[in-house]
Enzyme design. Sequence first.
Site, PDB file in Angstrom:
ATOM      1  N   HIS A  68      19.908  11.686  -0.366  1.00 14.63           N
ATOM      2  CA  HIS A  68      19.984  11.148   0.993  1.00 14.63           C
ATOM      3  C   HIS A  68      21.336  11.285   1.679  1.00 14.63           C
ATOM      4  O   HIS A  68      21.431  11.104   2.904  1.00 14.63           O
ATOM      5  CB  HIS A  68      19.584   9.666   0.981  1.00 14.63           C
TER       6      HIS A  68
ATOM      7  N   TYR B  62      14.477  -4.737   7.288  1.00 13.95           N
ATOM      8  CA  TYR B  62      15.107  -3.496   7.777  1.00 13.95           C
ATOM      9  C   TYR B  62      14.015  -2.479   8.070  1.00 13.95           C
ATOM     10  O   TYR B  62      13.149  -2.238   7.232  1.00 13.95           O
ATOM     11  CB  TYR B  62      16.042  -2.974   6.680  1.00 13.95           C
TER      12      TYR B  62
ATOM     13  N   SER C 215      13.967   1.523   9.462  1.00 16.91           N
ATOM     14  CA  SER C 215      14.824   2.653   9.819  1.00 16.91           C
ATOM     15  C   SER C 215      14.355   3.303  11.117  1.00 16.91           C
ATOM     16  O   SER C 215      13.164   3.462  11.345  1.00 16.91           O
ATOM     17  CB  SER C 215      14.783   3.672   8.680  1.00 16.91           C
TER      18      SER C 215
ATOM     19  N   THR D 255      21.022   7.099  11.682  1.00 11.30           N
ATOM     20  CA  THR D 255      19.927   6.127  11.855  1.00 11.30           C
ATOM     21  C   THR D 255      20.498   4.846  12.454  1.00 11.30           C
ATOM     22  O   THR D 255      21.702   4.617  12.413  1.00 11.30           O
ATOM     23  CB  THR D 255      19.257   5.777  10.508  1.00 11.30           C
TER      24      THR D 255
END
Length: 658
Positions: A372, A486, A488, A499
């Site tokens: 990532h 959360y 994204s 993001t």
Amino acid sequence: MVVRLLLRSWSRGLAIGPGAPCRPLSTGLEPSQYLQRSIVPTMHYQDSLPRLPIPKLEDTIRRYLSAQKPLLDDSQFRKTEQLCKGFETGIGKELHEQLVAQDKQNKHTSYISGPWFDMYLTARDSVVLNFNPFMSFNPDPKSEYNDQLTRATNMTVSAIRFLKTLRADLLEPEVFHLNPAKSDTDTFKRFIRFVPSFLSWYGAYLVNAYPLDMSQYFRLFNSTRLPRPHRDELFTDDKARHLLVLRKGNFYIFDVLDQDGNIVSASEIQAHLKYILSDNSPAPEFPLCYLTSENRDIWAELRQKLVNDGNEETLRKVDSAVFCLCLDDFPIKDFVHLSHSMLHGDGTNRWFDKSFNLIIAKDGTAAIHFEHAWGDGVAVLRFFNEVFKDSTQAPAITPQSQPASTDSSVAVQKLNFKLSDALKAGISAAKEKFDATVKTLTIDYIQFQRGGREFLKKQKLSPDSMAQLAFQMAFLRQYGQTVATYESCSTAAFKHGRTETIRPASVFTKRCSEAFVREPSKHSAGELQQMMAKCSTYHNQLTREAAMGQGFDRHLFALRYLAAAKGISMPELFLDPAYRQINHNILSTSTLSSPAVNIGCFAPVVPDGFGIAYAVQDNWIGCNVSTYQSRNAREFLQCVEKALEDMFDALEGKTIKT
């Protein structure tokens, strides 16, 4: 002014004919080498993309307090409110001014790009479970094409076609079309290709089209995250022409591009993969792949030992490979087995540091597992969609195709590593840690079949907001709390955007959840519908703000990063238990919607959390949940299902069952 400039440049472009910065509608390039031949260059919009805005400090504070409201009791909230006031008029104001000044001096990038890379690359935790997610492909619609060798060959060729198309500037630019009938047309493309790249974004904007940042795409190929002490490094070598293949923990490489940069024939690739699949070599006693699952500092130290022991050249071949293809020797049993296999596997047959691993199981089930740090879902999903489309609609080989008559024993090189006793001990320790960690992870999946996007849109509700509301209701039912959540959201509409966070837990979802879970009999279906509508409206507002770079999370993150970088003592706001709590995201959620995606999954971001990958499809809602031993994924999903049933009942005017 911009419109006048565009019209002027358009007329100039048309007038100068062959010298215009464009390409003919037909390039005459060999079709089998390319996925597409865009008449608008791939990076045409990149120079003119708008810059990611830094929100006003007062807006960030207001949004932060709104997100804190459902998580804190009155006394906690008052304390946090006071800290925010002090921050806004004191050290926060100074840091904000410094951030704005710094941003003005770095117009080539975004204010979040550097800190975000640092966050990923300085993290010392294993990339497995902590960072790397996966997305699995739908099966090929033609069942006979799901044979492992056939699918591996076709997907490999399609992936290399994508690489060639991207590097030749022939890949269609990534554009979000609000009015595709106007902007996603040959007429518009013929116009926009004449517009200089420093103006091109404005031309797209005039027809309600929003080009997206593509700066991450080059890291898809020939790229690896290298472990280094304290901070890792992203490595790319775009000159390398070979593919890395893993099977049973053994490493193989062969060229997929020839010396002229053309794709090796599909029948040769098929022959080499068949050769690898028929190799009877046993799995190595000390599988090197385990090291990529280690703590990054430990892995950095062990990698240096590998280099010192004469493995530098071999490691270079792994790091520089176009990508990593993992061929597994077992079929997939069900969604849960698929998720465990693609998210972590047994640790022996994945190079977790590679920008992506293309994994293909014995039955042809395929997935992309990706690292990532280098990029976000936008680049990976585009690649994913193009590979699925090309490999299913224009497959390079058929199940009847015969492999080329070539000597694969010469073309395919098996990589061998020299392992000292210290390295063997390191691999054994990494295996022990890996096994112990993945044993604690549970994954479960549901498909809610009563309805999906179509039904919710008819009710004038945002499908995403209703899925998020279901998660809030489920957690409240299971644990009696509203917690930090959360979601994204991409900011790829801006140059070097990454993001932003949507905060789905709000005073509206809390009120609505409590009505459904704790006192459904006190509210009519009409009242519940009104509460759901308020949740939807507010969630849409949060989503719009986040996509436009107007969330609060990245701004506060950048201010905190700046304070640390300047050696300033940490402002009280960031030491507040409420700040720590809102960043301890117990519900971490992400949604994917694509005709190519079967299912996705990622691990929780905190030990007592849930990782929730979900998709609201036309007529159903899918939800794939991971958690560690402190929570129960099955019970949570039962509560999600109950929440969705109750919401659909309310929308149909029915009484909610307790």
